[in-house]
Design an enzyme around this catalytic site. Structure first.
Site, PDB file in Angstrom:
ATOM      1  N   HIS A  43      21.876   1.738  14.213  1.00 17.15           N
ATOM      2  CA  HIS A  43      23.129   2.397  14.581  1.00 17.15           C
ATOM      3  C   HIS A  43      23.761   1.610  15.721  1.00 17.15           C
ATOM      4  CE1 HIS A  43      22.955   5.887  12.017  1.00 17.15           C
ATOM      5  NE2 HIS A  43      21.645   5.879  12.197  1.00 17.15           N
ATOM      6  N   LYS A  54       3.048  -8.811  20.685  1.00 17.99           N
ATOM      7  CA  LYS A  54       2.903 -10.085  21.393  1.00 17.99           C
ATOM      8  C   LYS A  54       1.756 -10.868  20.747  1.00 17.99           C
ATOM      9  CE  LYS A  54       4.530  -8.413  25.905  1.00 17.99           C
ATOM     10  NZ  LYS A  54       5.813  -8.197  25.417  1.00 17.99           N
ATOM     11  N   ASN A  61       0.833  -1.191   0.000  1.00 16.01           N
ATOM     12  CA  ASN A  61       0.000   0.000   0.000  1.00 16.01           C
ATOM     13  C   ASN A  61       0.876   1.253   0.000  1.00 16.01           C
ATOM     14  OD1 ASN A  61      -2.313   1.676   0.233  1.00 16.01           O
ATOM     15  ND2 ASN A  61      -3.352   0.079   1.405  1.00 16.01           N
ATOM     16  N   ALA A  85      -2.485  -3.476  13.205  1.00 12.53           N
ATOM     17  CA  ALA A  85      -2.135  -2.084  12.959  1.00 12.53           C
ATOM     18  C   ALA A  85      -1.414  -1.483  14.152  1.00 12.53           C
ATOM     19  CB  ALA A  85      -3.395  -1.278  12.650  1.00 12.53           C
TER      20      ALA A  85
END
Length: 187
Positions: free
Chosen positions: A118, A181, A88, A161
């Site tokens: 990093h 989870k 999307n 989401a």
């Protein structure tokens, strides 16, 4: 150096500023950014978006793949896409460490798949480490999901989401939250 050789060479090492490999990566990244800007600069039909994606990834892209604009990637050359994939709009791939999407994967809007981190040592903080991400067959990433370096998302898994995925996700489960989870098994 071929980009495939580059991927193998950078796995598991510290990539430090000023090194030849660091400079090479940033040159390739700059070239990729030009292609991304051209692809996202105006509307293209799906066929032409796939044409750009083939240039960006340096790999063939199957006609069954749909990539919605805008799409972002910093490096581009370490993306592997299977068949019947839907990506999307406003998705970002930070792919220096390698991103593989197997067949039938769905990627929701505003998702981020990250393969670069990093370094922890403050004296080396501008340096990089990479770890590949793999999204297995028929997995679905909901809107605004973040997948962090080194994660594998299992076959048929659903990432709810807004989830942040920090560890591998097994096959046939739904995960949610930050960190994500397991909330349900899919039968």
């Amino acid at each position: 150096m071929a980009n495939y050789d580059l991927l193998a060479k950078i796995q598991g090492i510290e990539i430090l500023p000023g090194s030849a490999i660091y400079d090479e990566i940033h040159l390739l990244k700059a070239n990729n950014e030009q292609l991304i800007m051209k692809m996202n600069g105006c509307y293209y039909d799906p066929k032409n978006v796939r044409m750009y994606m083939e240039q960006i990834t340096e790999r063939p892209i199957d006609d069954s793949v749909t990539v919605s604009q805008p799409f972002y990637t910093d490096f581009g050359k370490h993306i592997i896409l299977g068949k019947d994939i839907f990506i999307n709009q406003n998705v970002t791939f930070v792919d220096l460490g390698g991103i593989t999407l197997e067949d039938h994967v769905l990627i929701g809007p505003m998702c981020r798949i990250i393969t670069v981190n990093h370094l922890i040592d403050p004296k080396k903080r501008r340096g990089l480490s990479v770890a590949a991400v793999k999204i297995k067959e028929n997995a679905w990433l909901g809107a605004n999901v973040t997948i962090l370096p080194g994660v594998t998302v299992g076959k048929n898994a659903i990432i709810a989401a807004d989830a942040t995925v920090t560890h591998d996700v097994p096959d046939n489960v739904i995960v949610a939250g930050s960190p994500a989870k397991i909330i349900k098994k899919i039968s």
